[in-house]
Design a protein around this motif. Sequence first.
Motif, PDB file in Angstrom:
ATOM      1  N   TRP A   3       0.778  -1.229   0.000  1.00 19.91           N
ATOM      2  CA  TRP A   3       0.000   0.000   0.000  1.00 19.91           C
ATOM      3  C   TRP A   3       0.816   1.290   0.000  1.00 19.91           C
ATOM      4  CZ3 TRP A   3       0.210   3.454   3.995  1.00 19.91           C
ATOM      5  CH2 TRP A   3       0.682   2.993   5.206  1.00 19.91           C
ATOM      6  N   PRO A   4       2.018   1.370   0.635  1.00 24.74           N
ATOM      7  CA  PRO A   4       2.753   2.644   0.555  1.00 24.74           C
ATOM      8  C   PRO A   4       3.155   2.997  -0.882  1.00 24.74           C
ATOM      9  CG  PRO A   4       3.596   1.346   2.382  1.00 24.74           C
ATOM     10  CD  PRO A   4       2.691   0.453   1.599  1.00 24.74           C
ATOM     11  N   LEU A   5       3.660   2.000  -1.610  1.00 28.62           N
ATOM     12  CA  LEU A   5       4.006   2.275  -3.008  1.00 28.62           C
ATOM     13  C   LEU A   5       2.750   2.496  -3.842  1.00 28.62           C
ATOM     14  CD1 LEU A   5       6.942  -0.201  -3.638  1.00 28.62           C
ATOM     15  CD2 LEU A   5       7.036   2.281  -3.628  1.00 28.62           C
ATOM     16  N   GLY A   6       1.662   1.848  -3.493  1.00 31.55           N
ATOM     17  CA  GLY A   6       0.398   2.057  -4.193  1.00 31.55           C
ATOM     18  C   GLY A   6      -0.119   3.476  -4.030  1.00 31.55           C
ATOM     19  N   LEU A   7       0.043   4.040  -2.840  1.00 28.80           N
ATOM     20  CA  LEU A   7      -0.377   5.427  -2.626  1.00 28.80           C
ATOM     21  C   LEU A   7       0.455   6.394  -3.460  1.00 28.80           C
ATOM     22  CD1 LEU A   7      -1.039   5.555   1.221  1.00 28.80           C
ATOM     23  CD2 LEU A   7      -2.705   5.628  -0.640  1.00 28.80           C
ATOM     24  N   VAL A   8       1.750   6.133  -3.564  1.00 26.71           N
ATOM     25  CA  VAL A   8       2.608   6.970  -4.408  1.00 26.71           C
ATOM     26  C   VAL A   8       2.194   6.840  -5.872  1.00 26.71           C
ATOM     27  CG1 VAL A   8       4.992   7.336  -5.163  1.00 26.71           C
ATOM     28  CG2 VAL A   8       4.519   6.866  -2.768  1.00 26.71           C
ATOM     29  N   ALA A   9       1.855   5.618  -6.289  1.00 31.53           N
ATOM     30  CA  ALA A   9       1.410   5.400  -7.665  1.00 31.53           C
ATOM     31  C   ALA A   9       0.099   6.135  -7.938  1.00 31.53           C
ATOM     32  CB  ALA A   9       1.249   3.908  -7.936  1.00 31.53           C
ATOM     33  N   ILE A  10      -0.824   6.130  -6.972  1.00 31.69           N
ATOM     34  CA  ILE A  10      -2.083   6.861  -7.139  1.00 31.69           C
ATOM     35  C   ILE A  10      -1.818   8.355  -7.264  1.00 31.69           C
ATOM     36  CG2 ILE A  10      -4.202   7.544  -5.944  1.00 31.69           C
ATOM     37  CD1 ILE A  10      -4.365   4.694  -4.857  1.00 31.69           C
ATOM     38  N   TYR A  11      -0.902   8.875  -6.449  1.00 30.20           N
ATOM     39  CA  TYR A  11      -0.566  10.292  -6.510  1.00 30.20           C
ATOM     40  C   TYR A  11      -0.058  10.669  -7.901  1.00 30.20           C
ATOM     41  CZ  TYR A  11       2.105  14.574  -5.947  1.00 30.20           C
ATOM     42  OH  TYR A  11       2.610  15.825  -6.114  1.00 30.20           O
ATOM     43  N   TYR A  12       0.883   9.895  -8.430  1.00 29.88           N
ATOM     44  CA  TYR A  12       1.441  10.209  -9.750  1.00 29.88           C
ATOM     45  C   TYR A  12       0.418  10.005 -10.861  1.00 29.88           C
ATOM     46  CZ  TYR A  12       6.166  11.074  -8.129  1.00 29.88           C
ATOM     47  OH  TYR A  12       7.262  11.608  -7.518  1.00 29.88           O
ATOM     48  N   ALA A  13      -0.478   9.029 -10.722  1.00 22.73           N
ATOM     49  CA  ALA A  13      -1.517   8.829 -11.732  1.00 22.73           C
ATOM     50  C   ALA A  13      -2.488  10.011 -11.751  1.00 22.73           C
ATOM     51  CB  ALA A  13      -2.263   7.527 -11.473  1.00 22.73           C
ATOM     52  N   LEU A  14      -2.865  10.507 -10.581  1.00 22.70           N
ATOM     53  CA  LEU A  14      -3.731  11.680 -10.528  1.00 22.70           C
ATOM     54  C   LEU A  14      -3.030  12.915 -11.059  1.00 22.70           C
ATOM     55  CD1 LEU A  14      -5.476  11.122  -7.082  1.00 22.70           C
ATOM     56  CD2 LEU A  14      -6.490  10.923  -9.360  1.00 22.70           C
ATOM     57  N   GLN A  15      -1.746  13.022 -10.776  1.00 22.22           N
ATOM     58  CA  GLN A  15      -0.970  14.149 -11.294  1.00 22.22           C
ATOM     59  C   GLN A  15      -0.882  14.084 -12.821  1.00 22.22           C
ATOM     60  OE1 GLN A  15       3.131  14.276 -10.035  1.00 22.22           O
ATOM     61  NE2 GLN A  15       3.161  16.505 -10.093  1.00 22.22           N
ATOM     62  N   ALA A  16      -0.746  12.884 -13.384  1.00 23.63           N
ATOM     63  CA  ALA A  16      -0.710  12.726 -14.836  1.00 23.63           C
ATOM     64  C   ALA A  16      -2.044  13.135 -15.453  1.00 23.63           C
ATOM     65  CB  ALA A  16      -0.379  11.288 -15.206  1.00 23.63           C
ATOM     66  N   ASN A  17      -3.150  12.750 -14.811  1.00 22.56           N
ATOM     67  CA  ASN A  17      -4.467  13.147 -15.310  1.00 22.56           C
ATOM     68  C   ASN A  17      -4.640  14.662 -15.270  1.00 22.56           C
ATOM     69  OD1 ASN A  17      -5.118  10.501 -15.781  1.00 22.56           O
ATOM     70  ND2 ASN A  17      -6.348  10.271 -13.939  1.00 22.56           N
ATOM     71  N   HIS A  18      -4.187  15.284 -14.182  1.00 20.81           N
ATOM     72  CA  HIS A  18      -4.302  16.737 -14.058  1.00 20.81           C
ATOM     73  C   HIS A  18      -3.456  17.441 -15.115  1.00 20.81           C
ATOM     74  CE1 HIS A  18      -4.826  20.654 -12.283  1.00 20.81           C
ATOM     75  NE2 HIS A  18      -3.514  20.784 -12.201  1.00 20.81           N
ATOM     76  N   ARG A  19      -2.257  16.967 -15.319  1.00 20.89           N
ATOM     77  CA  ARG A  19      -1.394  17.605 -16.321  1.00 20.89           C
ATOM     78  C   ARG A  19      -1.931  17.424 -17.735  1.00 20.89           C
ATOM     79  NH1 ARG A  19       4.891  16.782 -14.488  1.00 20.89           N
ATOM     80  NH2 ARG A  19       4.765  18.130 -12.668  1.00 20.89           N
ATOM     81  N   GLU A  20      -2.565  16.285 -17.982  1.00 19.96           N
ATOM     82  CA  GLU A  20      -3.169  16.081 -19.299  1.00 19.96           C
ATOM     83  C   GLU A  20      -4.324  17.059 -19.512  1.00 19.96           C
ATOM     84  OE1 GLU A  20      -5.452  12.665 -21.887  1.00 19.96           O
ATOM     85  OE2 GLU A  20      -4.744  12.203 -19.879  1.00 19.96           O
ATOM     86  N   GLU A  21      -5.118  17.295 -18.478  1.00 20.20           N
ATOM     87  CA  GLU A  21      -6.199  18.273 -18.581  1.00 20.20           C
ATOM     88  C   GLU A  21      -5.663  19.678 -18.821  1.00 20.20           C
ATOM     89  OE1 GLU A  21      -8.383  17.916 -14.987  1.00 20.20           O
ATOM     90  OE2 GLU A  21      -9.273  15.979 -15.542  1.00 20.20           O
ATOM     91  N   MET A  22      -4.481  19.972 -18.269  1.00 14.39           N
ATOM     92  CA  MET A  22      -3.868  21.285 -18.467  1.00 14.39           C
ATOM     93  C   MET A  22      -3.102  21.364 -19.790  1.00 14.39           C
ATOM     94  SD  MET A  22      -4.936  22.830 -15.848  1.00 14.39           S
ATOM     95  CE  MET A  22      -4.027  24.330 -15.868  1.00 14.39           C
ATOM     96  N   ASN A  23      -3.146  20.302 -20.583  1.00 13.83           N
ATOM     97  CA  ASN A  23      -2.502  20.201 -21.895  1.00 13.83           C
ATOM     98  C   ASN A  23      -0.974  20.205 -21.789  1.00 13.83           C
ATOM     99  OD1 ASN A  23      -2.835  19.670 -24.548  1.00 13.83           O
ATOM    100  ND2 ASN A  23      -3.111  21.797 -25.181  1.00 13.83           N
ATOM    101  N   ASP A  24      -0.449  19.741 -20.669  1.00 16.04           N
ATOM    102  CA  ASP A  24       0.988  19.572 -20.485  1.00 16.04           C
ATOM    103  C   ASP A  24       1.305  18.098 -20.762  1.00 16.04           C
ATOM    104  OD1 ASP A  24       3.647  19.622 -19.752  1.00 16.04           O
ATOM    105  OD2 ASP A  24       3.249  19.775 -17.603  1.00 16.04           O
ATOM    106  N   LEU A  25       1.443  17.749 -22.028  1.00 24.09           N
ATOM    107  CA  LEU A  25       1.591  16.345 -22.395  1.00 24.09           C
ATOM    108  C   LEU A  25       2.939  15.777 -21.968  1.00 24.09           C
ATOM    109  CD1 LEU A  25      -0.105  16.267 -25.901  1.00 24.09           C
ATOM    110  CD2 LEU A  25      -1.038  15.656 -23.672  1.00 24.09           C
ATOM    111  N   TYR A  26       3.991  16.586 -21.986  1.00 19.18           N
ATOM    112  CA  TYR A  26       5.297  16.092 -21.548  1.00 19.18           C
ATOM    113  C   TYR A  26       5.271  15.772 -20.052  1.00 19.18           C
ATOM    114  CZ  TYR A  26      10.245  15.837 -20.526  1.00 19.18           C
ATOM    115  OH  TYR A  26      11.479  15.417 -20.091  1.00 19.18           O
ATOM    116  N   GLY A  27       4.721  16.679 -19.248  1.00 20.14           N
ATOM    117  CA  GLY A  27       4.616  16.439 -17.811  1.00 20.14           C
ATOM    118  C   GLY A  27       3.691  15.278 -17.499  1.00 20.14           C
TER     119      GLY A  27
END
Length: 132
Positions: A67-91
């Motif tokens: 679960w600790p690594l899973g929480l980090v993975a969830i954080y980065y997955a949500l960050q990827a979704n947010h950056r995609e919405e902001m049209n920051d495809l590289y980020g």
Amino acid sequence: MGFFLPFTYIAYNAGYNQGTTTYQSVPKDFQQCPGAKMYGSTPAVTTTYSPTNWLCPAIFSCLCCCWPLGLVAIYYALQANHREEMNDLYGAEQSASCARSCTYASIFCGVIMFGVSLAVFFTVQQKNHHLP
């Protein structure tokens, strides 16, 4: 009060008929791509690329594996979704890559911990079975 030029401008023709010219930015046999949009006379191709969404595997790895690594993975997955919405495809691609790595690491650690737990369980069971 203005600026007055003491001479008049006469267009010079150089002795030949220049005629009228029309400019076309695309060739006459140009065929537009299916995904292209026209802005004026210039085609602009729109892309629909988006990085892989690692949110579902990250949630699975958090609930079923480490679960600790899973929480980090969830954080980065949500960050990827947010950056995609902001049209920051590289980020978004970078965050999705981190989410993928953390998801794989969580699943790997979960499998290792499950294997060690089974080994300990069966070792303890075997020792308790042989007690008088």
